[in-house]
Enzyme design. Structure first.
Site, PDB file in Angstrom:
ATOM      1  CG  HIS A 109    -108.592  53.363 -95.156  1.00 14.27           C
ATOM      2  ND1 HIS A 109    -109.474  54.230 -95.888  1.00 14.27           N
ATOM      3  CD2 HIS A 109    -108.807  53.760 -94.027  1.00 14.27           C
ATOM      4  CE1 HIS A 109    -110.105  55.035 -94.830  1.00 14.27           C
ATOM      5  NE2 HIS A 109    -109.605  54.699 -93.580  1.00 14.27           N
ATOM      6  CD  GLU A 123    -109.108  50.871-100.078  1.00 12.96           C
ATOM      7  OE1 GLU A 123    -110.069  51.144-100.530  1.00 12.96           O
ATOM      8  OE2 GLU A 123    -108.858  50.848 -98.784  1.00 12.96           O
TER       9      GLU A 123
END
Length: 355
Positions: free
Chosen positions: A44, A46
């Site tokens: 992802h 992040e």
């Protein structure tokens, strides 16, 4: 956050069925790491931003366009990664209803991290309007793609419609196709135009996820040799439960039976099935009958309308097949969400005004 949204937009055609997400790690005014989600099953945004930041992430602020995940899916929870990296502040644009029960923000706060939700939430939701529609209401975001003359006609009386718009507009459509989870047409368009219903590869990223090709064909009349049966893209054909294909025309194509509704199929059931398959944005490219049926059923979220500076005359085919309106007070109202000139044509993105 604006930069994080620009990063997220890189995934417009690649993240299906996941949302498009961007993340920026900053210390003061300096960006120390950034990332965007590329494809389902891959890290992802992040995690990629934290990897880019390395040790500089400790004591920094993370700007994320969508609420970090708190549930363990194909990848571990991003909330845990932010905590472990020593992030001290997380600024979130939009909440994620799919994470209900993940309690990511609560876990971040419990770890002593300052959480600030709601920054630029409207553009963040706009970027993932299909994902939010599917998760929150159980059906995809539905877009009708239409091309018309100045007098609101989509084809000559004979059915001829190639080409109302210019090259630039037809090229522009390919990007809208590529960002769609599914492209839908009806048997009338298949018989009249034999569309391929795929984005032209030279116009889109090689990493793009191929949209599901969907044909609404109640009586299974799609002819042998039609482009939509060529296996060049995953294809789904909706048909009436009482229709039968007694040959191998549909080999390699998935058939889904639905109950009839009036003269056609239950279009709400069509969208429910597409939502169950993870379709976020659905683009309908069809004639006035099917487009009008979607509109009349209250299922249309927006119209992508290309208007060419030409006139086709009174006998040409109308934009949408709708019931007659007797009073001006009952006219259908639309809001112009976006307007641009594409080559010699005008592109309007219109949304219905609903109470």
């Amino acid at each position: 956050m604006a930069h994080a949204l620009r990063l997220a937009a890189h995934g417009l055609a690649t993240t299906q069925p996941n949302p498009r997400v961007g993340c920026v790690i900053a210390r003061g005014d300096a960006i120390v790491g950034e990332g965007w989600h590329r494809r389902a099953g891959e890290p992802h945004a992040e995690v990629l931003a934290l990897q880019a930041a390395g040790g500089a992430a400790r004591g920094s602020t993370a700007y994320v366009t969508l609420e970090p995940c708190g549930l363990h899916g194909r990848t571990p929870p991003c909330a845990d990664a932010l905590i472990a990296a020593g992030i001290v502040r997380v600024v979130v644009a939009a909440p994620d209803a799919a994470q209900d029960g993940g309690h990511a923000l609560e876990r971040l706060r419990a770890a002593g991290i300052v959480v600030e939700p709601g920054l630029m939430s409207e553009p963040a939701r706009e970027l993932n309007r299909g994902f939010h529609a599917r998760v929150e209401r159980g059906r995809p975001w539905l877009r009708l793609k239409l091309a018309s003359s100045l007098d609101g006609r989509t084809a000559l009386a004979s059915g001829e419609s190639k080409w109302i718009t210019g090259d630039a507009a037809r090229a522009d459509v390919q990007h809208w196709r590529a960002r769609s989870s599914a492209l839908v047409t009806g048997i009338g368009t298949v018989l009249a135009d034999d569309p391929r219903l795929t984005p032209r590869s030279e116009r889109v990223s090689a990493d793009a996820v191929a949209p599901l090709r969907v044909v609404i064909d109640s009586a299974l009349r799609t002819p042998r040799g039609a482009h939509v049966l060529d296996r060049s893209a995953p294809t789904l054909v909706f048909h009436a439960a009482d229709a039968r294909a007694d040959d191998d025309r549909f080999a390699g194509v998935e058939l889904v039976a639905l109950e009839r509704s009036g003269d056609g199929l239950d279009l709400g059931a069509v969208l429910a099935e597409l939502a169950a398959r993870g379709m976020n944005e659905v683009q309908v490219e069809a004639g006035s009958t099917l487009c009008g049926a979607f509109w009349s059923a209250g299922l249309v979220d927006e119209l992508l309308l290309y208007i060419a500076p030409v006139l086709l005359g009174d006998d040409a085919r109308a934009l949408l097949a709708l019931a007659s309106i007797e009073r001006m007070a009952d006219r259908v109202r639309l809001r112009v969400h976006e307007q641009r000139t594409i080559g010699s044509d005008i592109r309007l993105l219109l949304r219905p005004e609903r109470e």
